[in-house]
Design a protein around this motif. Structure first.
Motif, PDB file in Angstrom:
ATOM      1  N   VAL A  33       0.878  -1.082   0.009  1.00  0.00           N
ATOM      2  CA  VAL A  33       0.031  -0.081   0.099  1.00  0.00           C
ATOM      3  C   VAL A  33       0.726   1.237  -0.088  1.00  0.00           C
ATOM      4  CG1 VAL A  33      -0.193   0.198   2.456  1.00  0.00           C
ATOM      5  CG2 VAL A  33      -2.154   1.089   1.090  1.00  0.00           C
ATOM      6  N   ASP A  34       0.561   2.199  -0.750  1.00  0.00           N
ATOM      7  CA  ASP A  34       1.070   3.635  -0.718  1.00  0.00           C
ATOM      8  C   ASP A  34       0.372   4.615   0.333  1.00  0.00           C
ATOM      9  OD1 ASP A  34      -0.948   5.054  -2.107  1.00  0.00           O
ATOM     10  OD2 ASP A  34       0.287   4.468  -4.063  1.00  0.00           O
ATOM     11  N   ALA A  89      -4.465   6.420   3.054  1.00  0.00           N
ATOM     12  CA  ALA A  89      -5.199   7.800   3.474  1.00  0.00           C
ATOM     13  C   ALA A  89      -6.768   7.484   2.928  1.00  0.00           C
ATOM     14  CB  ALA A  89      -4.966   9.006   2.864  1.00  0.00           C
ATOM     15  N   ALA A  90      -6.924   6.835   1.667  1.00  0.00           N
ATOM     16  CA  ALA A  90      -8.423   6.681   1.223  1.00  0.00           C
ATOM     17  C   ALA A  90      -9.030   5.624   2.080  1.00  0.00           C
ATOM     18  CB  ALA A  90      -8.193   5.964  -0.327  1.00  0.00           C
ATOM     19  N   MET A  91      -8.162   4.435   2.349  1.00  0.00           N
ATOM     20  CA  MET A  91      -8.691   3.353   3.148  1.00  0.00           C
ATOM     21  C   MET A  91      -9.171   3.599   4.590  1.00  0.00           C
ATOM     22  SD  MET A  91      -6.049   0.255   2.477  1.00  0.00           S
ATOM     23  CE  MET A  91      -5.602  -0.326   0.914  1.00  0.00           C
ATOM     24  N   ILE A  95      -1.239  10.326   7.582  1.00  0.00           N
ATOM     25  CA  ILE A  95      -1.011   8.952   7.587  1.00  0.00           C
ATOM     26  C   ILE A  95       0.443   8.570   7.239  1.00  0.00           C
ATOM     27  CG2 ILE A  95      -1.751   7.033   5.891  1.00  0.00           C
ATOM     28  CD1 ILE A  95      -3.911   7.969   7.785  1.00  0.00           C
ATOM     29  N   GLU A  96       0.880   9.465   6.673  1.00  0.00           N
ATOM     30  CA  GLU A  96       2.379   9.212   6.234  1.00  0.00           C
ATOM     31  C   GLU A  96       3.160   9.247   7.739  1.00  0.00           C
ATOM     32  OE1 GLU A  96       6.177  10.827   3.511  1.00  0.00           O
ATOM     33  OE2 GLU A  96       4.164  12.032   3.994  1.00  0.00           O
ATOM     34  N   TYR A 130       4.676   0.736   1.031  1.00  0.00           N
ATOM     35  CA  TYR A 130       5.074  -0.264   2.245  1.00  0.00           C
ATOM     36  C   TYR A 130       4.354  -1.504   1.955  1.00  0.00           C
ATOM     37  CZ  TYR A 130       5.818   4.204   4.444  1.00  0.00           C
ATOM     38  OH  TYR A 130       6.559   5.381   4.801  1.00  0.00           O
ATOM     39  N   ARG A 131       5.051  -2.690   2.522  1.00  0.00           N
ATOM     40  CA  ARG A 131       4.480  -4.051   2.489  1.00  0.00           C
ATOM     41  C   ARG A 131       4.074  -4.452   3.783  1.00  0.00           C
ATOM     42  NH1 ARG A 131       5.624  -9.750   3.028  1.00  0.00           N
ATOM     43  NH2 ARG A 131       7.594  -9.188   3.782  1.00  0.00           N
ATOM     44  N   ILE A 132       2.952  -4.995   3.952  1.00  0.00           N
ATOM     45  CA  ILE A 132       2.515  -5.592   5.274  1.00  0.00           C
ATOM     46  C   ILE A 132       2.726  -7.056   5.320  1.00  0.00           C
ATOM     47  CG2 ILE A 132       0.332  -6.001   6.708  1.00  0.00           C
ATOM     48  CD1 ILE A 132       0.214  -3.585   3.592  1.00  0.00           C
ATOM     49  N   PRO A 133       3.522  -7.423   6.207  1.00  0.00           N
ATOM     50  CA  PRO A 133       4.147  -8.696   6.395  1.00  0.00           C
ATOM     51  C   PRO A 133       2.716  -9.663   6.470  1.00  0.00           C
ATOM     52  CG  PRO A 133       5.426  -7.407   7.649  1.00  0.00           C
ATOM     53  CD  PRO A 133       4.517  -6.446   7.195  1.00  0.00           C
TER      54      PRO A 133
END
Length: 512
Positions: free
Chosen positions: A456-457, A462-464, A472-473, A493-496
């Motif tokens: 997700v960027d 921010a939209a979610m 959010i940053e 970023y990646r979510i493990p």
């Protein structure tokens, strides 16, 4: 192939395990003089004066011949000649069991023999001071009865064992010996130990041995271990998410390096690190500037200190003492601490994760279902602590296959709040991490789980979540600091998978 040399006994050299014939005595003397001054340029005149007491004019030619023959014997030898002098760099191995420079007869080598013997004696007494072994001290005092330092150490060691009368008798023996043979009274150190015993004020500094046991099935992290060992005694920091094995890695490094720190190993958990260090060396209820008191107590000594789960960088900022080493573990990398080499760890490499799993569970059962093993390990992001729990669970159920374990994990993920105890154990590191989050940080991770996001960027996040992009940053960077998301590039970023699974257990209860 490698060369190594010894100056204890006759001057000797080996290429790997094969000994090299170094030639005549004076040729070996030239090599010995160069080895004694390892890395230092010696002029022709200096070398000649070391090897010959009364050199003849032919000594210059003899020196050139000997260095030529040494190079021919050992082509790989780092022996350099420049401006009428020579420099040698080599590895010298000494076991300290024999007299040095046997066969070398010049005045220079006689003086070096005295110097080396005295250094060896001081090193031996420093070791005796660290170990405080009564029997070894008694042997040393018998061999060197006029030396007062080991006699004082023996008095301390006897007193520590409750043998006060024997400790005092050592003083009287030393006093009689010095009076009868040298006409002297005991020196100030020996008198002070005697007076402290009489006043009941003698204290013996503890040698702490607090390092937890090493883990037999420790797996992987070879690169991190090598870098840490190269860094010590400078401070090493180990950062990573809960469950990544930071403490196990710190303990493994500590055991590998412990012989380099003979004054003891100290293991600290807590906020008041300075007080814990002082208690480890026998200072109870310290008052005043505890960091300064620790530096005073540790000055000139070599301690290995592990500070586990560091919460506040201020608690260790002023505790470094030259010669001692510190290993820090923390979820967060504390960049404000100066002079720390940080190792950031996550899950094990895939082959290492499989190897570790096979050390805990039956390797044959794992080998029968390799693709499913991959899926199990992926679900916990190859983190050692969850792998250990899953391996133990599989071992405790002899009829279970890996497929059954995987189906149970998937079913537990869908159960919401009704999480079985085994699943709770697997997810315990995430429970600890979650308790340390703010509400906004937790909400963001739950939003990612609802949307099934793996990457997700900032704008998507921010939209979610319905938040402001700038805010959010900051939240995303805070989550990256504690390794709950992994930065891929600026703003993305990646979510493990391990984090996604944990919040998938929380999310149904939130959205029902």
């Amino acid at each position: 192939m490698s060369l190594r040399f010894s100056l204890m006994g006759p001057v000797r050299a080996w290429r790997d395990d094969e000994e090299i014939d170094l030639g005549p005595r004076q040729q070996r003397a030239v090599l010995a003089a160069l080895l004694l001054n390892n890395g230092i340029r010696l002029s022709n005149d200096q070398l000649i004066g070391m090897v010959w007491d009364d050199p003849t004019p032919s000594a210059v030619m003899a020196l050139r011949t000997y260095t030529y023959k040494l190079r021919k014997l050992m082509p790989e030898l780092d022996l350099r000649s420049k401006d009428g002098g020579y420099t040698l760099r080599a590895e010298v191995f000494d076991d300290c069991r024999d007299e040095p420079f046997v066969g070398m007869t010049s005045t220079y080598f006689e003086a070096q023999r005295v110097r080396v013997a005295n250094e060896r004696l001081q090193c031996r007494e420093a070791l005796l001071e660290r170990e405080m072994d009564v029997l070894e001290l008694q042997k040393h005092v018998a061999a060197f009865p006029h030396r007062e330092r080991p006699r004082a150490l023996l008095m301390r060691a006897l007193y520590r064992e409750g043998r006060q009368a024997e400790a005092l008798e050592q003083f009287h023996q030393a006093r009689a010996l010095l009076n009868d043979e040298l006409g002297l009274e005991p020196g100030p150190d020996l008198r002070e130990v005697h007076a402290q015993i009489l006043r009941g004020e003698l204290t013996v500094q503890r040698r702490p041995e607090q390092l937890p046991p090493d883990i037999d099935d420790f797996t992987g992290r070879a690169e991190e271990i090598a870098r840490a060992l190269d860094t010590l005694p400078r401070t090493v920091g180990i950062a990573g998410m809960h469950g990544s094995g930071k403490t196990a890695l710190a303990v493994r490094i500590g055991h590998l390096a412990r012989d380099r720190f003979p004054d003891g190993q100290i293991f600290v958990q807590g906020h008041d690190v300075a007080s814990e260090l002082l208690r480890a060396v026998g200072v109870e209820n310290p008052v005043g500037d505890r960091a300064a008191l620790w530096r005073e107590k540790a000055r000139g000594k070599r301690f290995l200190i592990v500070v586990d789960d560091l919460q506040d960088p201020v608690s260790v900022k002023d505790l470094h003492v030259p010669g001692s080493a510190m290993i820090l573990t923390s979820v967060r990398r504390w960049n404000e601490l100066p002079g720390v080499t940080w190792l950031v760890i996550a899950g094990l490499a895939v082959p290492e994760a499989r190897e570790f799993f096979a050390k805990i569970a039956d390797p044959a059962r794992l080998a029968a279902e390799p693709e499913l093993v991959t899926r199990v390990l992926d679900r916990v992001s190859h983190l050692p602590n969850p792998i250990r729990v899953l391996g133990g669970k599989l071992s405790s159920r002899p009829r279970f296959t890996v497929a059954m374990l995987l189906r149970q994990m998937e079913r537990e993920t869908a159960l919401g709040e009704a999480v079985p105890s085994d699943c709770q154990a697997v997810l315990a590191p995430m429970d600890k991490a979650d308790r340390q989050l703010t509400g906004d940080q937790r909400h963001l991770l739950e939003c990612f789980t609802r949307q099934g996001a793996e990457e997700v960027d900032v704008c998507e996040a921010a939209a979610m979540s319905g938040g402001d992009v700038a805010a959010i940053e900051l939240l995303m960077e805070a989550l990256a600091d504690v390794h709950l998301i992994e930065p891929l590039e600026l703003g993305r970023y990646r979510i493990p998978s391990y984090v996604r699974i944990y919040y998938s257990l929380r999310t149904p209860a939130l959205t029902s």
